[in-house]
Design an enzyme around this catalytic site. Structure first.
Site, short mmCIF file in Angstrom:
data_model
loop_
_atom_site.label_atom_id
_atom_site.label_comp_id
_atom_site.label_asym_id
_atom_site.label_seq_id
_atom_site.Cartn_x
_atom_site.Cartn_y
_atom_site.Cartn_z
N ASP A 197 2.47 -1.03 2.26
CA ASP A 197 1.49 -1.04 1.18
C ASP A 197 0.16 -0.45 1.65
O ASP A 197 -0.28 -0.72 2.78
CB ASP A 197 1.30 -2.49 0.72
CG ASP A 197 0.40 -2.64 -0.48
OD1 ASP A 197 0.76 -2.09 -1.54
OD2 ASP A 197 -0.65 -3.29 -0.38
N GLU A 259 3.36 3.96 1.30
CA GLU A 259 2.69 4.05 0.01
C GLU A 259 1.30 4.60 0.31
O GLU A 259 0.39 3.88 0.68
CB GLU A 259 2.57 2.68 -0.67
CG GLU A 259 1.99 2.83 -2.08
CD GLU A 259 0.98 1.74 -2.47
OE1 GLU A 259 0.71 1.61 -3.68
OE2 GLU A 259 0.46 1.06 -1.58
#
Length: 540
Positions: A197, A259
């Protein structure tokens, strides 16, 4: 790769929230669909300030989702079915409920625990102003002032997201060692890798300088355009080289997926150099306009940048952070992507959105590299664009002063059975976000075995993708009209018509798949993708 958002996939106990046993019970759906691997969004202990992306303990399972034993059972069940599993890792920030942050608050400004985070004195004579002008991704300032143990206002801490998500200081050796250990904990339990993330955010510019420009990293194709001081700093790459060494120390194939909302493609490709990550989501592709020139440009640029570092391109159209593409593609071409759609907003045409979504999905699944699907897109699910505002839980809704609806509309629990309570999501009517009445027509049991359904379109496409080895192929562009894309990947030819007029297939074309029916003259209508073969492409 198929993304599962655990709280919205399948609820085993009827509390209205999806859980790990629910996922395990529905794994056969993924086998039938034909995917290779699963990515699980966070299931760790968390106050749920940002739907689990505020992690309080990286080595356990939140009781909301089950237990560590449930996680082990899920991994075993997936492995028995030939499915690989990657889990979400959230290294940019912890939860404010994490023991490290509690220690940082309790020790005060002179304590060593505070050095694991980004704490600074405020500006102004009494320190009452934030250390810089940075803004939270969710709206409002990116700094919050703490009350010190003596009861007086004190330092400020950085949170590029919600105030409940304090940013870690990745210059601190304890932070780096902690995440090496977290990697090993889950690798030892049998996970096949990690989706990372906010992979572009861990390292900040050292002086934390003010930034008067928009903070979005997506800034166009100019590679020399200045980068915001909180995103895509070169120091992140040494972190991922270190992590790659950890993964390479384990037997078999393990994967790191970034990401990273980074442009241009050359900057994104830096994350997938041979000694760093294996894949990085191609958000430039996700955001590209639904026109032949825009699609041609982003596909070409992406393939060239990835090839330069010897890595695959990773294609994605939907995830838990963006409006589902079955609704997003119904927006007028060129419209900036809104952050959520709600009651009173312009409502997309569901028929147009689904037509374009099917065409876009079939185009994506024909491209070489890796393709990521978001749960429910195989059913053609649109955004829940009429979700009542009182049910919204995304922190964006509050922090933006109710000006941005946020991401709840793409996170609504998915429908399995048209006539069951909660459309088969759980054993009862409970659902943590209300499902719209139209969900029944998208339910899996209404589509399974039905020729022409979106679900069967995906199944057939994934089978052909595997049989024709499209993921390992390459794109060779073919001559086509201005509003049409046509290319060859191995034996397969792909044509997408973006124009208003139907176009004929080449002489001798053998149609093998299509996102929608051809017209009565056998031509490809607007917003339709077709896969076909021509005898001359078949080896003798």
């Amino acid at each position: 790769m198929y993304q599962i958002y655990p709280r919205s996939y399948a609820d085993s106990d009827g509390d209205g929230v999806g859980d790990l046993p629910g996922i395990t019970a529905r794994l056969d759906h993924l086998v039938e669909l034909g995917v290779d691997a699963v990515w699980l969004s966070p299931f760790y202990p968390s106050p749920q300030a940002d739907a689990g992306y505020d992690v309080a303990d990286y080595r356990d399972v939140d009781p909301l989702f089950g237990t560590l034993a449930d996680a082990d059972a899920l991994l075993d069940a997936a492995r028995a079915r030939g499915l690989r599993v990657i889990v979400d890792l959230v290294p940019n920030h912890t939860s404010a409920a994490h023991p490290w942050f509690s220690a940082a608050l309790g020790e005060g400004p002179t304590g060593t625990a505070r050095q694991r985070y980004v704490f600074r004195d405020g500006r102004g004579p009494d320190g009452a102003e934030p250390p810089n002008d940075w803004r939270s991704v969710f709206g409002g300032p990116a700094w919050t002032r703490v009350i010190e143990p003596d009861g007086r206002p004190g330092q400020w801490y950085l949170h590029l997201f919600d105030a409940g998500q304090p940013d870690l200081n990745w210059d601190h050796p304890e932070v780096r060692e902690e995440f090496r250990d977290i990697l090993r904990f889950w690798l030892d339990r049998g996970v096949d890798g990690f989706r990372v993330d906010v992979a572009h955010g861990l390292v900040k510019q050292a002086d934390l300088a003010d930034w008067h420009e928009p903070q979005e990293i997506l800034s166009g194709p100019e590679i020399d355009r200045p980068r915001p001081p909180m995103w895509d700093q070169d120091g992140v790459h040494e972190i991922y080289r270190d992590w790659r060494r950890v993964l390479d120390g384990y037997p078999g194939e393990r994967v790191l997926v970034a990401e990273a909302w980074v442009e241009p493609a050359e900057r994104l490709a830096a994350y997938i150099r041979p000694d760093e990550m294996h894949q990085a989501f191609n958000f430039e592709y996700l955001l590209a306009a639904w026109t032949a020139p825009a699609q041609y440009a982003v596909i070409t640029r992406s393939l060239e940048a990835s090839a330069a570092v010897g890595a695959p391109t990773t294609w994605v159209l939907s995830n838990h952070d963006v409006i589902r593409h079955a609704s997003r593609l119904a927006l007028p071409v060129g419209t900036p992507r809104p952050n959520g759609i709600g009651i009173g907003d312009w409502q997309p045409d569901p028929a147009l959105g689904l037509r374009r979504a099917r065409a876009a999905s079939l185009l994506m699944l024909s491209l070489p590299g890796s393709a990521y699907l978001y749960q429910g897109e195989e059913l053609g699910l649109p955004e829940h664009t009429t979700l009542p505002d009182e049910f919204r839980q995304d922190p964006t809704w509050q922090r933006s002063g109710h000006t941005e609806r946020g991401r709840d509309g793409c996170r609504v629990p998915i429908p399995w059975e048209a006539d069951a309570p909660s459309y088969g999501f759980g054993p009862g009517d409970a659902s943590w976000l209300p499902q719209p009445e139209v969900w029944a027509e998208y339910a899996l049991d209404r589509q399974r075995g039905v020729a022409g359904s979106t679900y069967e379109m995906y199944r057939h496409a994934l089978r052909l993708r595997r049989e024709l080895r499209l993921g390992a192929g390459s794109v060779y562009w073919l001559e086509s009209p201005d509003e049409v894309l046509c290319f060859r990947n191995g034996r397969l030819r792909v044509l997408t018509n973006f124009g208003a007029a139907a176009v004929p297939l080449p002489e001798g074309a053998e149609l093998v798949h299509a996102s929608g029916p051809l017209d009565t003259d056998g031509r490809v209508p607007t917003d339709v993708t077709v896969w076909f073969l021509i005898a001359e492409d078949t080896p003798a």
